[in-house]
Scaffold this motif. Structure first.
Motif, PDB file in Angstrom:
ATOM      1  N   VAL A 150      12.602 -16.802 -26.480  1.00  0.00           N
ATOM      2  CA  VAL A 150      12.757 -16.698 -25.030  1.00  0.00           C
ATOM      3  C   VAL A 150      11.502 -17.183 -24.307  1.00  0.00           C
ATOM      4  O   VAL A 150      11.582 -17.855 -23.282  1.00  0.00           O
ATOM      5  CB  VAL A 150      13.086 -15.240 -24.636  1.00  0.00           C
ATOM      6  N   GLY A 151      10.339 -16.861 -24.829  1.00  0.00           N
ATOM      7  CA  GLY A 151       9.095 -17.120 -24.124  1.00  0.00           C
ATOM      8  C   GLY A 151       8.640 -18.555 -24.131  1.00  0.00           C
ATOM      9  O   GLY A 151       8.130 -19.054 -23.125  1.00  0.00           O
ATOM     10  N   VAL A 152       8.799 -19.253 -25.245  1.00  0.00           N
ATOM     11  CA  VAL A 152       8.300 -20.628 -25.332  1.00  0.00           C
ATOM     12  C   VAL A 152       8.984 -21.536 -24.308  1.00  0.00           C
ATOM     13  O   VAL A 152       8.300 -22.217 -23.539  1.00  0.00           O
ATOM     14  CB  VAL A 152       8.422 -21.171 -26.770  1.00  0.00           C
ATOM     15  N   PRO A 153      10.315 -21.559 -24.226  1.00  0.00           N
ATOM     16  CA  PRO A 153      10.923 -22.406 -23.184  1.00  0.00           C
ATOM     17  C   PRO A 153      10.553 -21.962 -21.769  1.00  0.00           C
ATOM     18  O   PRO A 153      10.360 -22.791 -20.885  1.00  0.00           O
ATOM     19  CB  PRO A 153      12.429 -22.258 -23.414  1.00  0.00           C
ATOM     20  N   TYR A 154      10.433 -20.655 -21.565  1.00  0.00           N
ATOM     21  CA  TYR A 154      10.059 -20.168 -20.238  1.00  0.00           C
ATOM     22  C   TYR A 154       8.669 -20.652 -19.846  1.00  0.00           C
ATOM     23  O   TYR A 154       8.463 -21.126 -18.717  1.00  0.00           O
ATOM     24  CB  TYR A 154      10.104 -18.638 -20.215  1.00  0.00           C
ATOM     25  N   PHE A 155       7.705 -20.550 -20.747  1.00  0.00           N
ATOM     26  CA  PHE A 155       6.349 -20.990 -20.429  1.00  0.00           C
ATOM     27  C   PHE A 155       6.283 -22.503 -20.242  1.00  0.00           C
ATOM     28  O   PHE A 155       5.517 -22.993 -19.421  1.00  0.00           O
ATOM     29  CB  PHE A 155       5.361 -20.536 -21.495  1.00  0.00           C
ATOM     30  N   TYR A 156       7.072 -23.257 -21.002  1.00  0.00           N
ATOM     31  CA  TYR A 156       7.075 -24.705 -20.809  1.00  0.00           C
ATOM     32  C   TYR A 156       7.704 -25.087 -19.465  1.00  0.00           C
ATOM     33  O   TYR A 156       7.262 -26.013 -18.799  1.00  0.00           O
ATOM     34  CB  TYR A 156       7.811 -25.415 -21.945  1.00  0.00           C
ATOM     35  N   MET A 157       8.765 -24.384 -19.060  1.00  0.00           N
ATOM     36  CA  MET A 157       9.435 -24.717 -17.804  1.00  0.00           C
ATOM     37  C   MET A 157       8.622 -24.310 -16.583  1.00  0.00           C
ATOM     38  O   MET A 157       8.784 -24.901 -15.519  1.00  0.00           O
ATOM     39  CB  MET A 157      10.819 -24.056 -17.743  1.00  0.00           C
ATOM     40  N   GLU A 181      -0.305 -21.518 -19.689  1.00  0.00           N
ATOM     41  CA  GLU A 181       1.018 -21.382 -20.287  1.00  0.00           C
ATOM     42  C   GLU A 181       1.031 -21.878 -21.731  1.00  0.00           C
ATOM     43  O   GLU A 181       1.635 -21.261 -22.604  1.00  0.00           O
ATOM     44  CB  GLU A 181       2.070 -22.147 -19.461  1.00  0.00           C
ATOM     45  N   ILE A 182       0.349 -22.984 -21.991  1.00  0.00           N
ATOM     46  CA  ILE A 182       0.272 -23.511 -23.357  1.00  0.00           C
ATOM     47  C   ILE A 182      -0.508 -22.551 -24.250  1.00  0.00           C
ATOM     48  O   ILE A 182      -0.160 -22.339 -25.414  1.00  0.00           O
ATOM     49  CB  ILE A 182      -0.356 -24.918 -23.358  1.00  0.00           C
ATOM     50  N   LYS A 183      -1.552 -21.944 -23.728  1.00  0.00           N
ATOM     51  CA  LYS A 183      -2.318 -20.973 -24.512  1.00  0.00           C
ATOM     52  C   LYS A 183      -1.446 -19.779 -24.894  1.00  0.00           C
ATOM     53  O   LYS A 183      -1.538 -19.266 -26.007  1.00  0.00           O
ATOM     54  CB  LYS A 183      -3.544 -20.507 -23.726  1.00  0.00           C
ATOM     55  N   LYS A 184      -0.578 -19.327 -23.986  1.00  0.00           N
ATOM     56  CA  LYS A 184       0.322 -18.215 -24.295  1.00  0.00           C
ATOM     57  C   LYS A 184       1.299 -18.599 -25.396  1.00  0.00           C
ATOM     58  O   LYS A 184       1.593 -17.799 -26.286  1.00  0.00           O
ATOM     59  CB  LYS A 184       1.073 -17.782 -23.043  1.00  0.00           C
ATOM     60  N   VAL A 185       1.813 -19.820 -25.351  1.00  0.00           N
ATOM     61  CA  VAL A 185       2.724 -20.299 -26.394  1.00  0.00           C
ATOM     62  C   VAL A 185       2.012 -20.330 -27.744  1.00  0.00           C
ATOM     63  O   VAL A 185       2.570 -19.922 -28.768  1.00  0.00           O
ATOM     64  CB  VAL A 185       3.281 -21.693 -26.020  1.00  0.00           C
ATOM     65  N   GLN A 242       5.314 -24.396 -16.173  1.00  0.00           N
ATOM     66  CA  GLN A 242       3.956 -24.933 -16.151  1.00  0.00           C
ATOM     67  C   GLN A 242       3.588 -25.377 -14.734  1.00  0.00           C
ATOM     68  O   GLN A 242       4.380 -26.012 -14.051  1.00  0.00           O
ATOM     69  CB  GLN A 242       3.831 -26.138 -17.073  1.00  0.00           C
ATOM     70  N   SER A 243       2.388 -25.055 -14.335  1.00  0.00           N
ATOM     71  CA  SER A 243       1.934 -25.493 -13.017  1.00  0.00           C
ATOM     72  C   SER A 243       1.532 -26.967 -13.032  1.00  0.00           C
ATOM     73  O   SER A 243       1.732 -27.680 -12.060  1.00  0.00           O
ATOM     74  CB  SER A 243       0.767 -24.627 -12.552  1.00  0.00           C
ATOM     75  N   ASP A 244       0.971 -27.438 -14.150  1.00  0.00           N
ATOM     76  CA  ASP A 244       0.549 -28.833 -14.263  1.00  0.00           C
ATOM     77  C   ASP A 244       0.861 -29.319 -15.677  1.00  0.00           C
ATOM     78  O   ASP A 244       0.071 -29.096 -16.598  1.00  0.00           O
ATOM     79  CB  ASP A 244      -0.948 -28.957 -13.962  1.00  0.00           C
ATOM     80  N   PRO A 245       2.004 -29.980 -15.882  1.00  0.00           N
ATOM     81  CA  PRO A 245       2.380 -30.409 -17.235  1.00  0.00           C
ATOM     82  C   PRO A 245       1.416 -31.396 -17.874  1.00  0.00           C
ATOM     83  O   PRO A 245       1.372 -31.517 -19.086  1.00  0.00           O
ATOM     84  CB  PRO A 245       3.754 -31.057 -17.039  1.00  0.00           C
ATOM     85  N   SER A 246       0.635 -32.126 -17.077  1.00  0.00           N
ATOM     86  CA  SER A 246      -0.283 -33.100 -17.653  1.00  0.00           C
ATOM     87  C   SER A 246      -1.531 -32.446 -18.237  1.00  0.00           C
ATOM     88  O   SER A 246      -2.223 -33.051 -19.056  1.00  0.00           O
ATOM     89  CB  SER A 246      -0.695 -34.134 -16.597  1.00  0.00           C
ATOM     90  N   ASP A 247      -1.826 -31.210 -17.833  1.00  0.00           N
ATOM     91  CA  ASP A 247      -2.998 -30.493 -18.346  1.00  0.00           C
ATOM     92  C   ASP A 247      -2.628 -29.830 -19.665  1.00  0.00           C
ATOM     93  O   ASP A 247      -1.801 -28.933 -19.712  1.00  0.00           O
ATOM     94  CB  ASP A 247      -3.449 -29.444 -17.327  1.00  0.00           C
ATOM     95  N   ARG A 248      -3.248 -30.278 -20.759  1.00  0.00           N
ATOM     96  CA  ARG A 248      -2.882 -29.776 -22.087  1.00  0.00           C
ATOM     97  C   ARG A 248      -3.474 -28.406 -22.391  1.00  0.00           C
ATOM     98  O   ARG A 248      -3.116 -27.784 -23.367  1.00  0.00           O
ATOM     99  CB  ARG A 248      -3.337 -30.774 -23.156  1.00  0.00           C
ATOM    100  N   ARG A 249      -4.412 -27.910 -21.602  1.00  0.00           N
ATOM    101  CA  ARG A 249      -5.044 -26.621 -21.883  1.00  0.00           C
ATOM    102  C   ARG A 249      -4.769 -25.612 -20.769  1.00  0.00           C
ATOM    103  O   ARG A 249      -5.605 -24.787 -20.457  1.00  0.00           O
ATOM    104  CB  ARG A 249      -6.555 -26.804 -22.047  1.00  0.00           C
ATOM    105  N   ASN A 250      -3.601 -25.694 -20.167  1.00  0.00           N
ATOM    106  CA  ASN A 250      -3.291 -24.730 -19.119  1.00  0.00           C
ATOM    107  C   ASN A 250      -2.919 -23.386 -19.737  1.00  0.00           C
ATOM    108  O   ASN A 250      -2.648 -23.275 -20.931  1.00  0.00           O
ATOM    109  CB  ASN A 250      -2.209 -25.266 -18.181  1.00  0.00           C
TER     110      ASN A 250
END
Length: 65
Positions: A21-28, A40-44, A30-38
């Motif tokens: 449930v969480g991985v798709p939610y955090f990907y959807m 949301e990615i850290k939570k995933v 994202q405040s800035d998809p181009s930032d690889r260290r935001n």
């Protein structure tokens, strides 16, 4: 020993549910998809790490029983 195994099985199932449930939610969300260290990615990555370690622990305990 079965109680310990039961605890880790339930923890693994719960972590899998959070990951599913969480991985798709955090990907959807994202405040800035181009930032690889935001954040949301850290939570995933944290969810994936917890799940991976629970799988390893479950495998070791399953071999002992």
């Amino acid at each position: 020993m079965q109680a310990v195994n039961f605890f880790f099985i339930n923890a693994l199932l719960f972590a899998s549910l959070i990951a599913v449930v969480g991985v798709p939610y955090f990907y959807m969300t994202q405040s800035d998809p181009s930032d690889r260290r935001n954040p949301e990615i850290k939570k995933v990555e944290i969810i994936g790490g917890v799940w991976f370690h629970l799988v390893l622990i479950e495998g070791v305990i399953a071999n002992l029983i």
